[in-house]
Write a protein that holds these residues in place. Sequence first.
Motif, PDB file in Angstrom:
ATOM      1  N   MET A 194      -2.579   6.245   4.431  1.00  0.00           N
ATOM      2  CA  MET A 194      -3.221   5.966   3.138  1.00  0.00           C
ATOM      3  C   MET A 194      -3.063   7.152   2.188  1.00  0.00           C
ATOM      4  SD  MET A 194      -6.888   4.186   3.961  1.00  0.00           S
ATOM      5  CE  MET A 194      -7.102   2.904   5.203  1.00  0.00           C
ATOM      6  N   ALA A 195      -3.317   8.364   2.730  1.00  0.00           N
ATOM      7  CA  ALA A 195      -3.259   9.562   1.890  1.00  0.00           C
ATOM      8  C   ALA A 195      -1.848   9.835   1.400  1.00  0.00           C
ATOM      9  CB  ALA A 195      -3.792  10.765   2.662  1.00  0.00           C
ATOM     10  N   ALA A 196      -0.860   9.507   2.220  1.00  0.00           N
ATOM     11  CA  ALA A 196       0.534   9.770   1.847  1.00  0.00           C
ATOM     12  C   ALA A 196       1.070   8.715   0.883  1.00  0.00           C
ATOM     13  CB  ALA A 196       1.404   9.827   3.101  1.00  0.00           C
ATOM     14  N   GLN A 197       0.723   7.431   1.129  1.00  0.00           N
ATOM     15  CA  GLN A 197       1.327   6.347   0.345  1.00  0.00           C
ATOM     16  C   GLN A 197       0.454   5.885  -0.821  1.00  0.00           C
ATOM     17  OE1 GLN A 197       3.110   3.216   2.706  1.00  0.00           O
ATOM     18  NE2 GLN A 197       3.363   4.571   4.474  1.00  0.00           N
ATOM     19  N   ARG A 198      -0.821   6.209  -0.779  1.00  0.00           N
ATOM     20  CA  ARG A 198      -1.755   5.906  -1.869  1.00  0.00           C
ATOM     21  C   ARG A 198      -1.637   4.451  -2.368  1.00  0.00           C
ATOM     22  NH1 ARG A 198      -3.813  10.708  -4.805  1.00  0.00           N
ATOM     23  NH2 ARG A 198      -3.297  12.514  -3.534  1.00  0.00           N
ATOM     24  N   PRO A 199      -1.826   3.471  -1.510  1.00  0.00           N
ATOM     25  CA  PRO A 199      -1.762   2.078  -1.955  1.00  0.00           C
ATOM     26  C   PRO A 199      -2.851   1.790  -2.983  1.00  0.00           C
ATOM     27  CG  PRO A 199      -2.719   2.223   0.241  1.00  0.00           C
ATOM     28  CD  PRO A 199      -2.196   3.581  -0.078  1.00  0.00           C
ATOM     29  N   ASP A 200      -2.519   0.949  -3.980  1.00  0.00           N
ATOM     30  CA  ASP A 200      -3.493   0.682  -5.046  1.00  0.00           C
ATOM     31  C   ASP A 200      -3.954  -0.773  -5.074  1.00  0.00           C
ATOM     32  OD1 ASP A 200      -1.212  -0.551  -5.920  1.00  0.00           O
ATOM     33  OD2 ASP A 200      -0.945   0.709  -7.705  1.00  0.00           O
ATOM     34  N   SER A 201      -3.680  -1.514  -4.001  1.00  0.00           N
ATOM     35  CA  SER A 201      -4.128  -2.904  -3.932  1.00  0.00           C
ATOM     36  C   SER A 201      -4.294  -3.296  -2.466  1.00  0.00           C
ATOM     37  CB  SER A 201      -3.108  -3.831  -4.590  1.00  0.00           C
ATOM     38  OG  SER A 201      -1.901  -3.858  -3.827  1.00  0.00           O
ATOM     39  N   ARG A 202      -5.029  -4.380  -2.251  1.00  0.00           N
ATOM     40  CA  ARG A 202      -5.200  -4.886  -0.884  1.00  0.00           C
ATOM     41  C   ARG A 202      -3.850  -5.267  -0.269  1.00  0.00           C
ATOM     42  NH1 ARG A 202     -10.134  -8.630   0.910  1.00  0.00           N
ATOM     43  NH2 ARG A 202     -11.894  -7.275   0.397  1.00  0.00           N
ATOM     44  N   ALA A 203      -2.980  -5.832  -1.099  1.00  0.00           N
ATOM     45  CA  ALA A 203      -1.673  -6.261  -0.591  1.00  0.00           C
ATOM     46  C   ALA A 203      -0.887  -5.072  -0.055  1.00  0.00           C
ATOM     47  CB  ALA A 203      -0.899  -6.970  -1.695  1.00  0.00           C
TER      48      ALA A 203
ATOM     49  N   LEU B  28      -9.832   1.803  -0.883  1.00  0.00           N
ATOM     50  CA  LEU B  28      -9.100   1.760  -2.160  1.00  0.00           C
ATOM     51  C   LEU B  28      -9.871   2.502  -3.244  1.00  0.00           C
ATOM     52  CD1 LEU B  28      -7.805  -1.929  -2.130  1.00  0.00           C
ATOM     53  CD2 LEU B  28      -6.395   0.148  -2.013  1.00  0.00           C
ATOM     54  N   ASP B  29     -11.213   2.400  -3.213  1.00  0.00           N
ATOM     55  CA  ASP B  29     -12.032   3.135  -4.191  1.00  0.00           C
ATOM     56  C   ASP B  29     -11.826   4.639  -4.058  1.00  0.00           C
ATOM     57  OD1 ASP B  29     -13.065   0.817  -5.219  1.00  0.00           O
ATOM     58  OD2 ASP B  29     -14.957   0.906  -4.095  1.00  0.00           O
ATOM     59  N   VAL B  30     -11.761   5.137  -2.828  1.00  0.00           N
ATOM     60  CA  VAL B  30     -11.554   6.577  -2.613  1.00  0.00           C
ATOM     61  C   VAL B  30     -10.195   6.991  -3.156  1.00  0.00           C
ATOM     62  CG1 VAL B  30     -11.339   8.399  -0.876  1.00  0.00           C
ATOM     63  CG2 VAL B  30     -13.062   6.610  -0.594  1.00  0.00           C
ATOM     64  N   ILE B  31      -9.179   6.184  -2.902  1.00  0.00           N
ATOM     65  CA  ILE B  31      -7.821   6.513  -3.371  1.00  0.00           C
ATOM     66  C   ILE B  31      -7.788   6.537  -4.899  1.00  0.00           C
ATOM     67  CG2 ILE B  31      -5.422   5.696  -3.433  1.00  0.00           C
ATOM     68  CD1 ILE B  31      -5.963   4.502  -0.592  1.00  0.00           C
TER      69      ILE B  31
ATOM     70  N   LEU C  43       0.227  -1.292   5.720  1.00  0.00           N
ATOM     71  CA  LEU C  43       0.117  -0.125   6.592  1.00  0.00           C
ATOM     72  C   LEU C  43      -0.182  -0.563   8.024  1.00  0.00           C
ATOM     73  CD1 LEU C  43      -1.953   2.382   4.402  1.00  0.00           C
ATOM     74  CD2 LEU C  43       0.517   2.005   4.467  1.00  0.00           C
ATOM     75  N   SER C  44       0.425   0.132   8.978  1.00  0.00           N
ATOM     76  CA  SER C  44       0.237  -0.193  10.385  1.00  0.00           C
ATOM     77  C   SER C  44      -1.208   0.054  10.806  1.00  0.00           C
ATOM     78  CB  SER C  44       1.176   0.665  11.250  1.00  0.00           C
ATOM     79  OG  SER C  44       1.020   0.354  12.612  1.00  0.00           O
ATOM     80  N   GLY C  45      -1.792  -0.919  11.518  1.00  0.00           N
ATOM     81  CA  GLY C  45      -3.144  -0.753  12.042  1.00  0.00           C
ATOM     82  C   GLY C  45      -4.219  -1.381  11.184  1.00  0.00           C
TER      83      GLY C  45
END
Length: 590
Positions: A552-561, A582-585, A566-568
């Motif tokens: 999450m920290a590396a890829q910084r996704p901005d949506s549920r999709a 997502l709010d934290v990101i 992400l694996s896991g």
Amino acid sequence: MVADPLPVLQRVFGFNGFRGVQADVVARVLDRKRTLAVMPTGAGKSLCYQLPSVMMEGTCVVVSPLIALMHDQLRAAEAVGIRAATLTSVDQNRGETLARFRAGELDLLYIAPERASTGHFRELLSESKLSLFAIDEAHCVSEWGHDFRPDYRLLEPLMDAFPDVPRLALTATADAHTRADIVKQLGIPTEGMIVSGFDRPNIRYSISPKANTSKQIADLIAATPGPGIVYAQTRAATEKLAETLAKTGRPTRAYHAGLEAHIRAKNQADFVASEDMVICATVAFGMGIDKPDVRFVAHAGLPKSIEAYYQETGRAGRDGDPSVAHLFWGAEDFARARQRIGEVEPERQPGERQRLAALGALVETGGCRRRILLQHFGETLAEDCGNCDNCLGSPDAVDATETARKFLSAVFRTGQLFGATYIEQVLLGQSTDRSVDRGHEGLSVWGIVDGEETALIKPVARALLLRDALRTNAHGGLEFGPAAKPLLKGEARLSIVIPPKRERRRRGETPVTANPADNPLFEALRARRRELAQAAGVPPYVIFHDSVLRDMAAQRPDSRAKLSILSGIGARKLDAYGDAFLDVIRDHEG
């Protein structure tokens, strides 16, 4: 036709593919074939029955040896949306569980072997639709295994009463002899055995002679962030170590069977939920712990066997992240082990001596530790591992035969009555009241060691005890063992390994840290995970492993999709926790 498990794997567990032999094991189970899966800890054994339990009609009955282990696995299964329950002596919802089981509303039912082997439970099974029998920690069925549980021997007749229900046995620690016994005892065909590699490449193996054990372990703790387990050989030692190690500033607990049940349970629960606690325990602790983020396992003494060592160190790094296994041993450990062997039944003694010799080879080697460890399980490494103390530190091998002969001569000439410290004083010519009173200062061995040879005395004494050239008598004195005579007669030589002096970090060593990139977003994600775990009453790793947070920290996704890729992250966890992360990101953008 058997359905494709991959869509279910992705939807429920959030994985796009299987690891190692998982696909082969799952395929056999879905094909309703009897199977033994031998897979290292951390290779995903539980998925091999959890996934089929979702796909097959009926309930999968999981036999597991410890209540704590069942409850850990229950939390993990429920977190991904699997309908699961336990049937144990401490559960308050027994009536509800039985009703759900009879109604076919459970995918998984966890139960201990002692309860599973009762006639009452067999009657209960006949009232419900069964999909699979899964026998966890299956080495417990074998007297050749290191954790033999007699009730495991009663499982085959139970399963035979339901011949159409497939069975899956799982273990991480079984040599060839134990594997053959497992399939025999559980009615599994030999061709149903699937053996994965035993290597755990993320674990760095290190072995050191004891010097100041408490300080050695304190140094390890200081260098290794995250949760850790320290195994001690007695109850008193666990409490003393816990008290001493608490001075490092890390939260520390003791765990052993002598503690009151509520204290033991609380200490275990605190450890499971913690992200940095150290627990000092007897070996009874850990088999029942399904905690993936243990960063180190330390042994403050010799384990019972290589199988036990492999299983105990395997509790480190189950999440695949870098971890450390460090064993601290002393010659007295081998002396005590030989005494114990002399107390067991004569027919068991040759096997016990073999096990001790295998441990001796592991601690004495100047070569790759992992090579020795894996050879015991019938595997051969193509090249040295590069991730053990010997591969990283290049120890020197020294021919210490002459020093060994001097030591043995001193033991003999002083009457085989004195301990190693006094023998060292004699060899160095250090006068004491005892040496004067006994007239030992006139012996030919008095003061015959000096200069650089002085540094060899202690490691030589350890090596002689380890190789059974010396033994400790009931009064603590040293006496000759069977390997002494060949050394004195020149028919054998003694080579010892001198480890390099420890630098703060050896070149090539990978630091063990949850956040190697020192990413502030990762720490913020961990903080949010901690809040969610506390609110849900589960350990943080049940929400997500550190590896998921790093992604999450590396890829910084901005949506549920994007998060779902992400694996896991399966559907249940995405719905439950996706927006919170997502709010934290988003808060860290810009």
